[in-house]
Design a protein around this motif. Sequence first.
Motif, short mmCIF file in Angstrom:
data_model
loop_
_atom_site.label_atom_id
_atom_site.label_comp_id
_atom_site.label_asym_id
_atom_site.label_seq_id
_atom_site.Cartn_x
_atom_site.Cartn_y
_atom_site.Cartn_z
N ASP A 9 24.66 9.03 15.63
CA ASP A 9 23.65 10.22 15.70
C ASP A 9 24.36 11.33 16.57
O ASP A 9 23.47 12.23 16.35
N SER A 127 19.04 14.70 8.75
CA SER A 127 19.26 13.46 8.58
C SER A 127 18.96 12.47 9.84
O SER A 127 18.52 11.32 9.73
N ARG A 131 16.29 9.32 9.84
CA ARG A 131 16.90 8.02 10.18
C ARG A 131 15.98 7.39 11.32
O ARG A 131 15.45 6.36 11.22
N ARG A 135 13.30 4.22 11.19
CA ARG A 135 13.32 3.31 12.04
C ARG A 135 11.92 3.10 12.97
O ARG A 135 11.56 1.70 13.24
N SER A 140 10.09 6.69 5.28
CA SER A 140 10.67 7.74 5.23
C SER A 140 9.52 8.94 5.56
O SER A 140 8.18 8.61 5.13
#
Length: 150
Positions: A9, A127, A131, A135, A140
């Motif tokens: 990340d 992005s 992500r 999580r 999404s």
Amino acid sequence: MAAEVARDDGDAAAFEELALRVAGAVSGALAESKGNAPPPSVRDERRISAVLRHIEARADELVPLTDLARGAAMSPYHFLRTFRALVGMTPHQFILHTRLNRAAIRLRRTSENISTVAFAAGFGDLSTFNRRFQRIFGLSPSAYRARGRQ
């Protein structure tokens, strides 16, 4: 694993927290400590409460761990250990959860682009936002928004 996630990340704050945790573990091992730190004091609780209010007021801003520790008048290691003991997560995790929860509310209440919501919540790139949102929420951002409108 935490180091790999932080690396993937590009997250300097996560690396900073990880480094402090490793340093604490090493110093504890060298001192032959069993990790039985005294519980946080009432003074520590007040300091951490003030930091929580600061984070919640400015969750979209980038605030280094050292600045949060300085605001609590603690060393970064003591601050990280005390914060985690009182809140149940690290400052970085708390900031991420705060940002993601705010983004989730905004996704449900507005029709703004997902990128606009992500940047407004304090994420530097889409992005990473997608992500981390997936999580935490298991969906999404677009699926989360769509589910909320059903």
